[in-house]
Design a protein around this motif. Structure first.
Motif, PDB file in Angstrom:
ATOM      1  N   UNK A 171       0.821  -1.223   0.000  1.00 42.62           N
ATOM      2  CA  UNK A 171       0.000   0.000   0.000  1.00 42.62           C
ATOM      3  C   UNK A 171       0.854   1.272   0.000  1.00 42.62           C
ATOM      4  N   UNK A 172       1.955   1.249   0.730  1.00 50.32           N
ATOM      5  CA  UNK A 172       2.832   2.417   0.791  1.00 50.32           C
ATOM      6  C   UNK A 172       3.497   2.680  -0.569  1.00 50.32           C
ATOM      7  N   UNK A 173       4.007   1.615  -1.228  1.00 53.38           N
ATOM      8  CA  UNK A 173       4.619   1.772  -2.559  1.00 53.38           C
ATOM      9  C   UNK A 173       3.590   2.306  -3.553  1.00 53.38           C
ATOM     10  N   UNK A 174       2.398   1.730  -3.522  1.00 52.18           N
ATOM     11  CA  UNK A 174       1.321   2.134  -4.431  1.00 52.18           C
ATOM     12  C   UNK A 174       0.977   3.617  -4.237  1.00 52.18           C
ATOM     13  N   UNK A 175       0.847   4.028  -2.968  1.00 52.48           N
ATOM     14  CA  UNK A 175       0.526   5.424  -2.682  1.00 52.48           C
ATOM     15  C   UNK A 175       1.641   6.365  -3.127  1.00 52.48           C
ATOM     16  N   UNK A 176       2.878   5.965  -2.867  1.00 59.10           N
ATOM     17  CA  UNK A 176       4.018   6.810  -3.222  1.00 59.10           C
ATOM     18  C   UNK A 176       4.140   6.964  -4.738  1.00 59.10           C
ATOM     19  N   UNK A 177       4.038   5.858  -5.466  1.00 61.22           N
ATOM     20  CA  UNK A 177       4.123   5.902  -6.936  1.00 61.22           C
ATOM     21  C   UNK A 177       2.963   6.721  -7.511  1.00 61.22           C
ATOM     22  N   UNK A 178       1.767   6.548  -6.954  1.00 57.31           N
ATOM     23  CA  UNK A 178       0.594   7.300  -7.404  1.00 57.31           C
ATOM     24  C   UNK A 178       0.788   8.790  -7.146  1.00 57.31           C
ATOM     25  N   UNK A 179       1.336   9.112  -5.989  1.00 55.53           N
ATOM     26  CA  UNK A 179       1.592  10.512  -5.630  1.00 55.53           C
ATOM     27  C   UNK A 179       2.586  11.146  -6.608  1.00 55.53           C
ATOM     28  N   UNK A 180       3.632  10.381  -6.987  1.00 54.54           N
ATOM     29  CA  UNK A 180       4.621  10.893  -7.951  1.00 54.54           C
ATOM     30  C   UNK A 180       3.959  11.154  -9.305  1.00 54.54           C
ATOM     31  N   UNK A 181       3.075  10.248  -9.734  1.00 50.00           N
ATOM     32  CA  UNK A 181       2.366  10.445 -11.003  1.00 50.00           C
ATOM     33  C   UNK A 181       1.518  11.716 -10.919  1.00 50.00           C
ATOM     34  N   UNK A 182       0.788  11.870  -9.830  1.00 47.87           N
ATOM     35  CA  UNK A 182      -0.043  13.073  -9.652  1.00 47.87           C
ATOM     36  C   UNK A 182       0.809  14.341  -9.667  1.00 47.87           C
ATOM     37  N   UNK A 183       1.992  14.278  -9.073  1.00 44.95           N
ATOM     38  CA  UNK A 183       2.907  15.422  -9.055  1.00 44.95           C
ATOM     39  C   UNK A 183       3.322  15.803 -10.481  1.00 44.95           C
ATOM     40  N   UNK A 184       3.707  14.795 -11.279  1.00 47.03           N
ATOM     41  CA  UNK A 184       4.094  15.070 -12.680  1.00 47.03           C
ATOM     42  C   UNK A 184       2.927  15.677 -13.452  1.00 47.03           C
ATOM     43  N   UNK A 185       1.744  15.133 -13.236  1.00 51.92           N
ATOM     44  CA  UNK A 185       0.571  15.638 -13.947  1.00 51.92           C
ATOM     45  C   UNK A 185       0.245  17.065 -13.517  1.00 51.92           C
ATOM     46  N   UNK A 186       0.285  17.329 -12.211  1.00 53.25           N
ATOM     47  CA  UNK A 186      -0.074  18.670 -11.736  1.00 53.25           C
ATOM     48  C   UNK A 186       0.936  19.727 -12.188  1.00 53.25           C
TER      49      UNK A 186
END
Length: 191
Positions: free
Chosen positions: A21-36
């Motif tokens: 869950x932590x890896x998934x959240x971290x990777x998802x957060x990085x994707x959101x950062x690139x998109x934003x």
């Protein structure tokens, strides 16, 4: 269905489910950062997205940006209908056990859309996408009204590969975003 595609789909889905869950959240957060941080996103007013299912990259952090209108898909027959995301209270469980906007949420039409963030099981360097096998996005992208809208595939790095098997109906994506950044596909040479 192509046997090799089916095996690849299984492989990438299993790999996705092995993320903690932590890896998934971290990777998802990085994707959101690139998109934003992307001009493509910041210059878009109406963006079609999705709600994470089976540990797809989670884009829900973006959906709180009230400067944008966010659209989410609803399965209707064998088509996707797009509704405006208004609140988590207006979501209901749909056809495949995936949260969808209620039918009461305002509709979004193709001529209004600036960008589509496309869920994928895998993507390749040429912009081709491996989906879940239901053909919903293939049918959507085949419709003339949807063909010229910018499409960005969303996957984790391990599912971004050199080359996928492509079918005659497959349409390449314009961009792909992973936790390591936004990539522009290589244009295929015509033979």
């Amino acid at each position: 269905m192509n046997k090799e595609k089916k095996q690849l789909r299984k492989k990438y889905l299993q790999e996705r489910l092995t993320l903690s869950p932590l890896q998934w959240q971290e990777k998802s957060k990085q994707i959101c950062q690139h998109l934003s941080e992307s001009l493509l996103v910041s210059n878009s007013k109406i963006i079609l997205s999705y709600l994470s299912f089976k540990q797809e990259p989670d884009l829900s952090l973006l959906h709180h940006d009230k400067r944008k209108i966010w659209g989410l898909p609803r399965c209707q027959g064998n088509e996707l209908i797009w509704h405006q995301f208004t609140s988590v209270n207006d979501l209901e469980i749909g056809k495949y056990g995936i949260l969808e906007p209620s039918t009461h949420s305002p509709l979004i039409y193709p001529h209004q859309v600036d960008l589509i963030l496309v869920p994928a099981v895998g993507c390749d360097r040429f912009g081709y996408r491996l989906g879940y096998g239901g053909g919903y996005y293939d049918r959507l992208f085949a419709q003339p009204l949807w063909q010229n809208i910018v499409r960005m595939g969303i996957v984790f790095d391990f599912a971004y590969v050199d080359k996928l098997i492509k079918e005659s109906w497959d349409k390449p994506l314009d961009y792909i975003c992973t936790e390591s950044g936004i990539k522009t596909p290589i244009k295929e040479q015509k033979e």
